[in-house]
Write a protein that holds these residues in place. Structure first.
Motif, PDB file in Angstrom:
ATOM      1  N   PRO A  71       5.898   9.874   5.600  1.00 42.06           N
ATOM      2  CA  PRO A  71       6.922  10.336   4.667  1.00 42.06           C
ATOM      3  C   PRO A  71       7.688   9.146   3.633  1.00 42.06           C
ATOM      4  O   PRO A  71       8.079   8.076   3.971  1.00 42.06           O
ATOM      5  CB  PRO A  71       8.129  11.011   5.532  1.00 42.06           C
ATOM      6  N   ALA A  72       7.622   9.556   2.320  1.00 44.68           N
ATOM      7  CA  ALA A  72       8.576   8.681   1.336  1.00 44.68           C
ATOM      8  C   ALA A  72       9.889   8.560   1.585  1.00 44.68           C
ATOM      9  O   ALA A  72      10.403   7.608   1.175  1.00 44.68           O
ATOM     10  CB  ALA A  72       8.050   9.157  -0.114  1.00 44.68           C
ATOM     11  N   THR A  73      10.349   9.535   2.272  1.00 46.41           N
ATOM     12  CA  THR A  73      11.709   9.497   2.741  1.00 46.41           C
ATOM     13  C   THR A  73      12.156   8.077   3.616  1.00 46.41           C
ATOM     14  O   THR A  73      13.416   7.747   3.435  1.00 46.41           O
ATOM     15  CB  THR A  73      12.189  10.557   3.695  1.00 46.41           C
ATOM     16  N   PHE A  74      11.067   7.554   4.360  1.00 46.63           N
ATOM     17  CA  PHE A  74      11.366   6.256   4.974  1.00 46.63           C
ATOM     18  C   PHE A  74      11.817   5.230   4.126  1.00 46.63           C
ATOM     19  O   PHE A  74      12.509   4.189   4.413  1.00 46.63           O
ATOM     20  CB  PHE A  74      10.092   5.980   5.851  1.00 46.63           C
ATOM     21  N   GLY A  75      11.194   5.017   3.014  1.00 46.20           N
ATOM     22  CA  GLY A  75      11.255   3.908   1.946  1.00 46.20           C
ATOM     23  C   GLY A  75      12.147   4.193   0.943  1.00 46.20           C
ATOM     24  O   GLY A  75      12.857   3.605   0.441  1.00 46.20           O
ATOM     25  N   HIS A  76      12.332   5.493   0.491  1.00 48.95           N
ATOM     26  CA  HIS A  76      13.122   5.878  -0.427  1.00 48.95           C
ATOM     27  C   HIS A  76      13.771   7.159  -0.360  1.00 48.95           C
ATOM     28  O   HIS A  76      13.621   8.406  -0.920  1.00 48.95           O
ATOM     29  CB  HIS A  76      12.413   6.015  -1.746  1.00 48.95           C
ATOM     30  N   PRO A  77      14.945   7.067   0.447  1.00 51.44           N
ATOM     31  CA  PRO A  77      15.563   8.392   1.050  1.00 51.44           C
ATOM     32  C   PRO A  77      16.083   9.392  -0.040  1.00 51.44           C
ATOM     33  O   PRO A  77      16.092  10.523  -0.121  1.00 51.44           O
ATOM     34  CB  PRO A  77      16.415   8.040   1.991  1.00 51.44           C
ATOM     35  N   ILE A  78      16.844   8.509  -1.068  1.00 55.62           N
ATOM     36  CA  ILE A  78      17.598   9.454  -2.152  1.00 55.62           C
ATOM     37  C   ILE A  78      16.630  10.073  -3.091  1.00 55.62           C
ATOM     38  O   ILE A  78      16.342  11.086  -3.489  1.00 55.62           O
ATOM     39  CB  ILE A  78      18.556   8.371  -2.947  1.00 55.62           C
ATOM     40  N   TRP A  79      15.677   9.090  -3.684  1.00 55.07           N
ATOM     41  CA  TRP A  79      14.556   9.904  -4.451  1.00 55.07           C
ATOM     42  C   TRP A  79      13.746  10.662  -4.058  1.00 55.07           C
ATOM     43  O   TRP A  79      13.233  11.640  -4.741  1.00 55.07           O
ATOM     44  CB  TRP A  79      13.711   8.525  -5.075  1.00 55.07           C
ATOM     45  N   SER A  80      13.486  10.574  -2.697  1.00 56.39           N
ATOM     46  CA  SER A  80      12.616  11.577  -1.979  1.00 56.39           C
ATOM     47  C   SER A  80      13.431  13.023  -1.979  1.00 56.39           C
ATOM     48  O   SER A  80      12.817  14.051  -2.289  1.00 56.39           O
ATOM     49  CB  SER A  80      12.179  11.163  -0.708  1.00 56.39           C
TER      50      SER A  80
END
Length: 112
Positions: A71-80
């Protein structure tokens, strides 16, 4: 991975949600998160505990078991999170397929 702006991240985000079932699970997760948020406002603040579990639970399930990526949340939580709401809105209005076609085929990149 660094992104210069939201549009670059959006293209990456869409590439990480290439399968329709991944997007559907995200939709269910976002909808259930909104549902529990409303319940917390109307009934009890305890419902707030279910917001992240339902929202992220459905989404992460789809990444690990359907899409086969991280999940992109792991690297970019706000943008995700922002892009998840954008995707939710596009799916709700029936415009997500048009957006996928607009972006064209993109290589699927990993966050890490």
């Amino acid at each position: 991975m660094n992104f210069r702006n939201r549009d670059e991240f959006w293209a990456f985000y869409v590439s990480q949600h290439s399968k329709p079932s991944t997007r559907r699970w995200h939709f269910v997760g976002t909808l259930s998160g909104i549902f529990f948020l409303i319940c917390s406002l109307l009934f009890s603040w305890w419902f707030l505990l279910f917001v992240p579990f339902s929202g992220y639970g459905f989404a992460w399930y789809s990444h690990f078991f359907i899409e086969g990526n991280i999940p992109a949340t792991f690297g970019h939580p706000i943008w995700s999170l922002l892009c998840d709401f954008k995707m939710f809105g596009l799916m709700l209005t029936g415009k997500m397929d048009k957006e996928i076609k607009r972006l064209g085929k993109r290589p699927i990149l990993q966050v890490f």
